[in-house]
Design an enzyme around this catalytic site. Structure first.
Site, PDB file in Angstrom:
ATOM      1  CE  LYS A  22      -1.528   1.799   4.623  1.00 46.13           C
ATOM      2  NZ  LYS A  22      -1.209   3.478   4.348  1.00 46.13           N
ATOM      3  CG  ASN A  23       2.434   2.746   3.709  1.00 47.58           C
ATOM      4  OD1 ASN A  23       1.339   2.825   3.231  1.00 47.58           O
ATOM      5  ND2 ASN A  23       3.334   2.590   4.024  1.00 47.58           N
ATOM      6  NE  ARG A  93      -1.660  11.842   7.728  1.00 47.70           N
ATOM      7  CZ  ARG A  93      -1.469  13.361   8.044  1.00 47.70           C
ATOM      8  NH1 ARG A  93      -2.794  13.704   8.446  1.00 47.70           N
ATOM      9  NH2 ARG A  93      -0.247  13.289   7.713  1.00 47.70           N
ATOM     10  CB  CYS A 117      -5.126  10.024  10.980  1.00 46.83           C
ATOM     11  SG  CYS A 117      -4.189   9.273  11.973  1.00 46.83           S
ATOM     12  NE  ARG A 122       0.032   9.489  10.024  1.00 46.82           N
ATOM     13  CZ  ARG A 122      -0.653   9.089   9.056  1.00 46.82           C
ATOM     14  NH1 ARG A 122      -1.727   8.239   9.375  1.00 46.82           N
ATOM     15  NH2 ARG A 122       0.582   8.806   8.710  1.00 46.82           N
ATOM     16  N   PRO A 123       1.252  16.340  11.775  1.00 48.17           N
ATOM     17  CG  PRO A 123       3.134  18.082  12.342  1.00 48.17           C
ATOM     18  CD  PRO A 123       1.850  17.171  12.643  1.00 48.17           C
ATOM     19  CB  VAL A 124       2.183  18.351   5.254  1.00 51.49           C
ATOM     20  CG1 VAL A 124       1.006  16.616   5.888  1.00 51.49           C
ATOM     21  CG2 VAL A 124       0.674  19.103   5.639  1.00 51.49           C
ATOM     22  CG  ASP A 125       5.284  20.463  10.192  1.00 51.03           C
ATOM     23  OD1 ASP A 125       5.439  19.745   9.624  1.00 51.03           O
ATOM     24  OD2 ASP A 125       6.790  20.756  10.542  1.00 51.03           O
ATOM     25  CG  LEU A 126       8.623  17.824   8.138  1.00 44.33           C
ATOM     26  CD1 LEU A 126       9.496  16.802   8.622  1.00 44.33           C
ATOM     27  CD2 LEU A 126      10.155  19.417   8.700  1.00 44.33           C
ATOM     28  CG  ASP A 306       2.525   1.279   9.525  1.00 41.36           C
ATOM     29  OD1 ASP A 306       2.379   2.349  10.417  1.00 41.36           O
ATOM     30  OD2 ASP A 306       3.431   2.111   8.630  1.00 41.36           O
ATOM     31  CB  ILE A 328       6.503   6.865  14.560  1.00 39.02           C
ATOM     32  CG1 ILE A 328       8.088   6.365  14.305  1.00 39.02           C
ATOM     33  CG2 ILE A 328       6.602   7.700  13.277  1.00 39.02           C
ATOM     34  CD1 ILE A 328       9.213   6.828  14.035  1.00 39.02           C
ATOM     35  NE  ARG A 398      -6.455   4.134   5.006  1.00 40.96           N
ATOM     36  CZ  ARG A 398      -5.518   4.278   6.130  1.00 40.96           C
ATOM     37  NH1 ARG A 398      -5.677   4.145   7.580  1.00 40.96           N
ATOM     38  NH2 ARG A 398      -4.234   4.576   5.914  1.00 40.96           N
TER      39      ARG A 398
HETATM   40  C1  LIG Z   1       1.053   6.106   3.305  1.00 43.88           C
HETATM   41  C2  LIG Z   1       2.667   5.713   4.184  1.00 43.88           C
HETATM   42  O1  LIG Z   1       3.544   5.297   3.421  1.00 43.88           O
HETATM   43  N1  LIG Z   1       1.759   5.784   5.239  1.00 43.88           N
HETATM   44  C3  LIG Z   1       3.102   5.526   6.104  1.00 43.88           C
HETATM   45  C4  LIG Z   1       3.995   6.895   6.580  1.00 43.88           C
HETATM   46  O2  LIG Z   1       3.111   8.303   6.854  1.00 43.88           O
HETATM   47  P1  LIG Z   1       3.671   9.242   6.773  1.00 43.88           P
HETATM   48  O3  LIG Z   1       4.239   9.608   5.590  1.00 43.88           O
HETATM   49  O4  LIG Z   1       2.897  10.568   7.355  1.00 43.88           O
HETATM   50  O5  LIG Z   1       4.746   9.474   7.931  1.00 43.88           O
HETATM   51  P2  LIG Z   1       5.819  10.365   8.357  1.00 43.88           P
HETATM   52  O6  LIG Z   1       7.316   9.893   8.061  1.00 43.88           O
HETATM   53  O7  LIG Z   1       5.459  11.219   7.589  1.00 43.88           O
HETATM   54  O8  LIG Z   1       5.404  10.270   9.794  1.00 43.88           O
HETATM   55  C5  LIG Z   1       7.269  10.508  10.976  1.00 43.88           C
HETATM   56  C6  LIG Z   1       6.864  11.648  12.088  1.00 43.88           C
HETATM   57  O9  LIG Z   1       6.536  13.266  11.082  1.00 43.88           O
HETATM   58  C7  LIG Z   1       5.790  13.485  11.750  1.00 43.88           C
HETATM   59  N2  LIG Z   1       5.624  14.899  10.641  1.00 43.88           N
HETATM   60  C8  LIG Z   1       6.209  14.250   9.341  1.00 43.88           C
HETATM   61  C9  LIG Z   1       5.377  15.296   8.156  1.00 43.88           C
HETATM   62  C10 LIG Z   1       5.720  16.402   8.741  1.00 43.88           C
HETATM   63  O10 LIG Z   1       5.783  17.614   7.773  1.00 43.88           O
HETATM   64  N3  LIG Z   1       5.719  16.802   9.764  1.00 43.88           N
HETATM   65  C11 LIG Z   1       5.851  15.846  11.097  1.00 43.88           C
HETATM   66  O11 LIG Z   1       6.405  15.914  12.066  1.00 43.88           O
HETATM   67  C12 LIG Z   1       4.507  12.731  12.104  1.00 43.88           C
HETATM   68  O12 LIG Z   1       3.440  13.236  12.736  1.00 43.88           O
HETATM   69  C13 LIG Z   1       5.380  11.241  12.235  1.00 43.88           C
HETATM   70  O13 LIG Z   1       5.450  11.884  13.804  1.00 43.88           O
HETATM   71  O14 LIG Z   1       5.548   6.741   7.667  1.00 43.88           O
HETATM   72  C14 LIG Z   1       4.561   5.890   8.931  1.00 43.88           C
HETATM   73  C15 LIG Z   1       5.986   5.956   9.375  1.00 43.88           C
HETATM   74  O15 LIG Z   1       6.217   5.189   9.010  1.00 43.88           O
HETATM   75  C16 LIG Z   1       3.535   5.649   8.775  1.00 43.88           C
HETATM   76  O16 LIG Z   1       3.351   4.407  10.071  1.00 43.88           O
HETATM   77  C17 LIG Z   1       2.611   4.932   7.813  1.00 43.88           C
HETATM   78  O17 LIG Z   1       2.050   3.676   7.045  1.00 43.88           O
HETATM   79  C1  LIG Z   2      -0.448   4.836   9.040  1.00 44.46           C
HETATM   80  C2  LIG Z   2      -1.054   4.191   8.354  1.00 44.46           C
HETATM   81  O1  LIG Z   2      -0.808   4.877   6.955  1.00 44.46           O
HETATM   82  P1  LIG Z   2      -1.410   5.977   6.442  1.00 44.46           P
HETATM   83  O2  LIG Z   2      -0.067   6.913   6.440  1.00 44.46           O
HETATM   84  O3  LIG Z   2      -2.103   5.892   4.806  1.00 44.46           O
HETATM   85  O4  LIG Z   2      -2.565   6.045   7.851  1.00 44.46           O
HETATM   86  C3  LIG Z   2      -0.964   2.770   8.132  1.00 44.46           C
HETATM   87  O5  LIG Z   2      -0.166   1.761   7.294  1.00 44.46           O
HETATM   88  O6  LIG Z   2      -0.427   1.471   9.401  1.00 44.46           O
END
Ligand SMILES: CC(=O)N[C@H]1[C@@H](OP(=O)(O)OP(=O)(O)OC[C@H]2O[C@@H](n3ccc(=O)[nH]c3=O)[C@H](O)[C@@H]2O)O[C@H](CO)[C@@H](O)[C@@H]1O
Ligand SMILES: C=C(OP(=O)(O)O)C(=O)O
Length: 419
Positions: A22-23, A93, A117, A122-126, A306, A328, A398
């Site tokens: 999926k990822n 997301r 969620c 889970r911010p997207v600031d980065l 995960d 995480i 999902r």
């Molecule tokens: C679709 C997908 O591939 N999802 C995976 C992806 O989620 P996703 O890409 O959302 O996870 P991230 O690796 O970005 O998140 C890691 C950490 O960084 C923080 N963060 C992230 C981005 C940002 O802009 N700012 C910030 O603070 C997040 O809140 C979290 O605490 O990687 C996670 C960590 O391995 C997995 O659990 C998810 O299954």
């Molecule tokens: C957290 C997960 O996925 P997503 O980033 O799509 O929410 C996951 O696959 O366990």
């Protein structure tokens, strides 16, 4: 809403076909926005997240053919609508992954902010700071990110203060079409990122450092189409490894190489699970009792977040204690109260949980609010005495394709109760 009923006590034996990840599938689908020539993905899993991503790309203007039986997806065409609407983004997301490609190729995008969620804020600031460093203007308005780069994106050196899978993927895709060199430092290096980078290279991108935490991308004028096989899902494989182990069974995870497990493989072995690499896949067996083992979640190659809930279910019936630490996500212990309802002895405090193994779990009606928490309850149910009914199955759909058929195929007493 569908539910899953498990009657515990069966030993799992046989082989399980592992689907495409999926990822990996979600970012790979977004690569189709980087070229007008079309991207074909093989080994595509039939998951609801893949359906959501297909709907998102279709509303951007791409032609999407999803052949579920043939397990491939073809995405082709130009984006005619640069907006990713709230109604789709709120379902998944990973929709934010269209931002980098749209901005790189069309110089503008409006993407709904994905909100938090169940597992964290889970911010997207980065993602946004990285795109700003590449010359984009970012405005937040009405819950949407409006990003524009009228002159196109330019290469930059981006140092991630924290490892982020999604931000690495978004910026990697954006950088392929930026002017000049982009260096991503402290980048995530999950196998799904290597798969994405490999696909981008096949499309004509210039990327060095694949598999490391430093990616150097030399932007190119344009990318072309390709056909790419999606790598096997290591989390699905790890989930079935825990399922087999909790029942004292033996299964072959077809097509899986153990390297993609990262540190998880060592934790499973230490807990008493045998992993043997064969040509056809990874054989998982448990002959003796399970032992309590500590686990700390970390970016790859560390223990995957995960896999945390599934490993906790396994530790719930191990001999001795196990300390599980989640580094995480700040709220990823929602399975703890549900596992406790099944007789597990778990104390969670802050980011750590102490699991004291019990000799037997008992079936119960349970519910979870996220994907991996839900599947951890199925794993617990396989070993529990009596019936377990897992509610809110849409979370499972999902990320797991036909989970009940796959488990029934190796001997589990499990069925989906449709409503
Ligand atoms: C679709 C997908 O591939 N999802 C995976 C992806 O989620 P996703 O890409 O959302 O996870 P991230 O690796 O970005 O998140 C890691 C950490 O960084 C923080 N963060 C992230 C981005 C940002 O802009 N700012 C910030 O603070 C997040 O809140 C979290 O605490 O990687 C996670 C960590 O391995 C997995 O659990 C998810 O299954
Ligand atoms: C957290 C997960 O996925 P997503 O980033 O799509 O929410 C996951 O696959 O366990």
């Amino acid at each position: 809403m569908d539910r899953i009923r498990i009657r515990g006590g069966r030993t799992l034996k046989g082989s399980i076909a592992i689907g495409g990840a999926k990822n990996a599938a979600l970012p790979l689908m977004a690569t189709a926005l980087l070229t007008g020539e079309g991207v074909t993905l093989t080994n595509a899993p039939a998951l609801s997240d893949v359906v959501t991503m297909a709907a998102l790309l279709a509303q951007h203007g791409l032609r999407v053919e999803h052949d579920r039986a043939g397990r491939h997806i073809r995405l082709e065409g130009e984006a005619t609508n640069l907006e990713a609407p709230y109604d789709l983004v709120r379902k998944m997301r990973a929709s934010i992954l269209v931002l980098g490609p749209l901005l790189a190729r069309y110089r503008e995008a409006r993407v709904s902010l994905p909100g938090g969620c169940a597992i964290g804020t889970r911010p997207v600031d980065l993602h946004l700071k990285g795109l700003e460093a590449m010359g984009a203007r970012i405005d937040l308005e009405g819950g949407y990110v409006h990003a524009s780069a009228p002159e196109g994106l330019k290469g930059a050196r981006i140092l991630f203060p924290q490892v982020s899978v999604g931000a690495t993927e978004n910026l990697l895709m954006a950088a392929t079409l930026a002017r000049g060199t982009t260096t991503l430092v402290n980048a995530a290096r999950e196998p799904e990122i290597c798969d994405l980078a490999t696909c981008l290279v096949a499309m004509g991108a210039n990327i060095e450092g694949i598999g490391s935490d430093r990616l150097v991308i030399e932007g190119v004028e344009s990318l072309h189409g390709t056909t790419h096989p999606i790598l096997p899902d290591r989390i699905e494989a790890g989930t079935f490894a825990c399922a087999a182990a909790i029942t004292g069974g033996e299964v072959l995870l077809k097509g899986v190489r153990q390297e993609i497990f990262g540190a998880c493989a060592a934790n499973l072995r230490e807990a008493g699970v045998e992993l043997t690499q064969e040509d056809a896949g990874l054989r998982v067996a448990r002959v003796d009792g399970l032992r309590g083992v500590d686990a700390i979640t970390e970016p790859f190659p560390g223990f995957a977040t995960d896999m945390q809930a599934q490993f906790m279910a396994l530790m719930a019936v191990a001999e001795g204690a196990s300390m599980i630490t989640e580094t995480i996500f700040e709220n990823r212990f929602m399975h703890v109260p549900e596992l406790t309802r099944m007789g597990a002895r778990i104390n969670a405090h802050g980011s750590s949980a102490i699991v004291r193994g019990v000799s037997r779990l008992t079936g119960a009606p349970v519910m979870a609010t996220d994907l991996r928490a839900s599947v951890s309850l199925i794993i617990a149910g396989l070993a529990a005495q009596g019936d377990t009914v897992v509610n809110r199955v849409y979370h499972l759909d999902r990320g797991y394709e036909q989970v009940e058929q796959k488990l029934a195929g190796v001997g589990a007493d499990i069925e989906r109760l449709r409503e």
